[in-house]
Design a protein around this motif. Structure first.
Motif, PDB file in Angstrom:
ATOM      1  N   LEU A   1       0.831  -1.202   0.000  1.00 20.40           N
ATOM      2  CA  LEU A   1       0.000   0.000   0.000  1.00 20.40           C
ATOM      3  C   LEU A   1       0.869   1.256   0.000  1.00 20.40           C
ATOM      4  O   LEU A   1       0.616   2.202  -0.746  1.00 20.40           O
ATOM      5  CB  LEU A   1      -0.938  -0.002   1.207  1.00 20.40           C
ATOM      6  CG  LEU A   1      -1.867   1.189   1.352  1.00 20.40           C
ATOM      7  CD1 LEU A   1      -2.836   1.234   0.179  1.00 20.40           C
ATOM      8  CD2 LEU A   1      -2.625   1.112   2.651  1.00 20.40           C
ATOM      9  N   VAL A   2       1.918   1.250   0.798  1.00 18.60           N
ATOM     10  CA  VAL A   2       2.835   2.396   0.838  1.00 18.60           C
ATOM     11  C   VAL A   2       3.523   2.573  -0.518  1.00 18.60           C
ATOM     12  O   VAL A   2       3.662   3.695  -1.010  1.00 18.60           O
ATOM     13  CB  VAL A   2       3.862   2.224   1.976  1.00 18.60           C
ATOM     14  CG1 VAL A   2       4.963   3.253   1.893  1.00 18.60           C
ATOM     15  CG2 VAL A   2       3.176   2.291   3.327  1.00 18.60           C
ATOM     16  N   ALA A   3       3.931   1.459  -1.139  1.00 17.63           N
ATOM     17  CA  ALA A   3       4.569   1.541  -2.457  1.00 17.63           C
ATOM     18  C   ALA A   3       3.602   2.070  -3.507  1.00 17.63           C
ATOM     19  O   ALA A   3       3.987   2.878  -4.356  1.00 17.63           O
ATOM     20  CB  ALA A   3       5.100   0.168  -2.861  1.00 17.63           C
ATOM     21  N   LEU A   4       2.348   1.631  -3.450  1.00 19.13           N
ATOM     22  CA  LEU A   4       1.356   2.137  -4.399  1.00 19.13           C
ATOM     23  C   LEU A   4       1.163   3.645  -4.257  1.00 19.13           C
ATOM     24  O   LEU A   4       1.133   4.380  -5.250  1.00 19.13           O
ATOM     25  CB  LEU A   4       0.021   1.436  -4.185  1.00 19.13           C
ATOM     26  CG  LEU A   4      -0.168   0.098  -4.870  1.00 19.13           C
ATOM     27  CD1 LEU A   4      -1.443  -0.565  -4.371  1.00 19.13           C
ATOM     28  CD2 LEU A   4      -0.222   0.265  -6.363  1.00 19.13           C
ATOM     29  N   VAL A   5       1.044   4.107  -3.038  1.00 17.64           N
ATOM     30  CA  VAL A   5       0.853   5.540  -2.807  1.00 17.64           C
ATOM     31  C   VAL A   5       2.097   6.323  -3.239  1.00 17.64           C
ATOM     32  O   VAL A   5       2.001   7.354  -3.912  1.00 17.64           O
ATOM     33  CB  VAL A   5       0.513   5.808  -1.326  1.00 17.64           C
ATOM     34  CG1 VAL A   5       0.555   7.291  -1.011  1.00 17.64           C
ATOM     35  CG2 VAL A   5      -0.840   5.220  -0.978  1.00 17.64           C
ATOM     36  N   PHE A   6       3.276   5.808  -2.890  1.00 17.28           N
ATOM     37  CA  PHE A   6       4.516   6.518  -3.225  1.00 17.28           C
ATOM     38  C   PHE A   6       4.730   6.612  -4.730  1.00 17.28           C
ATOM     39  O   PHE A   6       5.000   7.684  -5.274  1.00 17.28           O
ATOM     40  CB  PHE A   6       5.720   5.827  -2.568  1.00 17.28           C
ATOM     41  CG  PHE A   6       7.035   6.424  -2.984  1.00 17.28           C
ATOM     42  CD1 PHE A   6       7.422   7.662  -2.513  1.00 17.28           C
ATOM     43  CD2 PHE A   6       7.862   5.757  -3.876  1.00 17.28           C
ATOM     44  CE1 PHE A   6       8.630   8.226  -2.910  1.00 17.28           C
ATOM     45  CE2 PHE A   6       9.066   6.306  -4.271  1.00 17.28           C
ATOM     46  CZ  PHE A   6       9.444   7.545  -3.790  1.00 17.28           C
ATOM     47  N   PHE A   7       4.609   5.465  -5.428  1.00 18.00           N
ATOM     48  CA  PHE A   7       4.849   5.478  -6.864  1.00 18.00           C
ATOM     49  C   PHE A   7       3.746   6.225  -7.613  1.00 18.00           C
ATOM     50  O   PHE A   7       3.997   6.814  -8.659  1.00 18.00           O
ATOM     51  CB  PHE A   7       5.027   4.067  -7.403  1.00 18.00           C
ATOM     52  CG  PHE A   7       6.374   3.482  -7.075  1.00 18.00           C
ATOM     53  CD1 PHE A   7       7.526   4.035  -7.585  1.00 18.00           C
ATOM     54  CD2 PHE A   7       6.482   2.383  -6.245  1.00 18.00           C
ATOM     55  CE1 PHE A   7       8.770   3.518  -7.279  1.00 18.00           C
ATOM     56  CE2 PHE A   7       7.708   1.846  -5.931  1.00 18.00           C
ATOM     57  CZ  PHE A   7       8.867   2.417  -6.453  1.00 18.00           C
ATOM     58  N   ALA A   8       2.521   6.202  -7.114  1.00 15.85           N
ATOM     59  CA  ALA A   8       1.456   6.999  -7.728  1.00 15.85           C
ATOM     60  C   ALA A   8       1.742   8.486  -7.551  1.00 15.85           C
ATOM     61  O   ALA A   8       1.492   9.283  -8.447  1.00 15.85           O
ATOM     62  CB  ALA A   8       0.106   6.633  -7.124  1.00 15.85           C
ATOM     63  N   TRP A   9       2.275   8.852  -6.416  1.00 13.20           N
ATOM     64  CA  TRP A   9       2.646  10.252  -6.184  1.00 13.20           C
ATOM     65  C   TRP A   9       3.821  10.649  -7.072  1.00 13.20           C
ATOM     66  O   TRP A   9       3.853  11.739  -7.635  1.00 13.20           O
ATOM     67  CB  TRP A   9       3.007  10.450  -4.718  1.00 13.20           C
ATOM     68  CG  TRP A   9       3.626  11.778  -4.430  1.00 13.20           C
ATOM     69  CD1 TRP A   9       2.998  12.984  -4.307  1.00 13.20           C
ATOM     70  CD2 TRP A   9       5.023  12.038  -4.253  1.00 13.20           C
ATOM     71  NE1 TRP A   9       3.918  13.968  -4.064  1.00 13.20           N
ATOM     72  CE2 TRP A   9       5.171  13.420  -4.025  1.00 13.20           C
ATOM     73  CE3 TRP A   9       6.157  11.241  -4.269  1.00 13.20           C
ATOM     74  CZ2 TRP A   9       6.398  14.007  -3.807  1.00 13.20           C
ATOM     75  CZ3 TRP A   9       7.376  11.832  -4.055  1.00 13.20           C
ATOM     76  CH2 TRP A   9       7.487  13.203  -3.828  1.00 13.20           C
ATOM     77  N   LEU A  10       4.785   9.730  -7.217  1.00 15.97           N
ATOM     78  CA  LEU A  10       6.004  10.029  -7.961  1.00 15.97           C
ATOM     79  C   LEU A  10       5.768  10.075  -9.466  1.00 15.97           C
ATOM     80  O   LEU A  10       6.182  11.026 -10.141  1.00 15.97           O
ATOM     81  CB  LEU A  10       7.073   8.982  -7.630  1.00 15.97           C
ATOM     82  CG  LEU A  10       8.467   9.195  -8.173  1.00 15.97           C
ATOM     83  CD1 LEU A  10       9.077  10.445  -7.551  1.00 15.97           C
ATOM     84  CD2 LEU A  10       9.329   7.983  -7.868  1.00 15.97           C
ATOM     85  N   TRP A  11       5.079   9.048 -10.026  1.00 17.33           N
ATOM     86  CA  TRP A  11       4.929   8.926 -11.472  1.00 17.33           C
ATOM     87  C   TRP A  11       3.485   8.940 -11.942  1.00 17.33           C
ATOM     88  O   TRP A  11       3.211   8.715 -13.120  1.00 17.33           O
ATOM     89  CB  TRP A  11       5.572   7.641 -11.958  1.00 17.33           C
ATOM     90  CG  TRP A  11       7.063   7.598 -11.807  1.00 17.33           C
ATOM     91  CD1 TRP A  11       7.911   8.636 -11.881  1.00 17.33           C
ATOM     92  CD2 TRP A  11       7.856   6.441 -11.562  1.00 17.33           C
ATOM     93  NE1 TRP A  11       9.206   8.204 -11.691  1.00 17.33           N
ATOM     94  CE2 TRP A  11       9.194   6.857 -11.494  1.00 17.33           C
ATOM     95  CE3 TRP A  11       7.565   5.100 -11.395  1.00 17.33           C
ATOM     96  CZ2 TRP A  11      10.228   5.974 -11.270  1.00 17.33           C
ATOM     97  CZ3 TRP A  11       8.602   4.222 -11.167  1.00 17.33           C
ATOM     98  CH2 TRP A  11       9.913   4.665 -11.109  1.00 17.33           C
TER      99      TRP A  11
END
Length: 85
Positions: free
Chosen positions: A40-50
């Motif tokens: 979940l953290v990776a999804l939020v981070f990568f969605a924010w980033l890219w």
């Protein structure tokens, strides 16, 4: 009417958020043996980033990192952290 359009739009947005941020990480986490919170953290981070592309690539990136850590002895503790408990 405009009120109906707002209601339909908000209900679709709510459904997308629930499925995208809660249901999918849980299903993918269990199926791929990845920590669900970390997913979940990776999804939020990568969605924010890219943006959308980052949200799509978050799961494969996390799986590749986990597999690489599984095969490298020095990174084994990180693999245990990434694995589902």
């Amino acid at each position: 009417s405009p009120l109906s359009a707002v209601w339909v739009g908000s209900s679709l947005l709510a459904w997308h958020l629930v499925v995208g941020y809660f249901v999918e990480p849980r299903v993918f986490g269990k199926g791929m043996d990845i920590n669900q919170l970390l997913l979940l953290v990776a999804l939020v981070f990568f969605a924010w980033l890219w943006g959308i592309v980052g949200a799509i690539l978050a799961v494969p990136i996390l799986v590749v990192i986990r597999i690489a850590c599984e095969h490298v002895r020095q990174l084994r503790p990180l693999e245990v952290f990434l694995a589902d408990a």
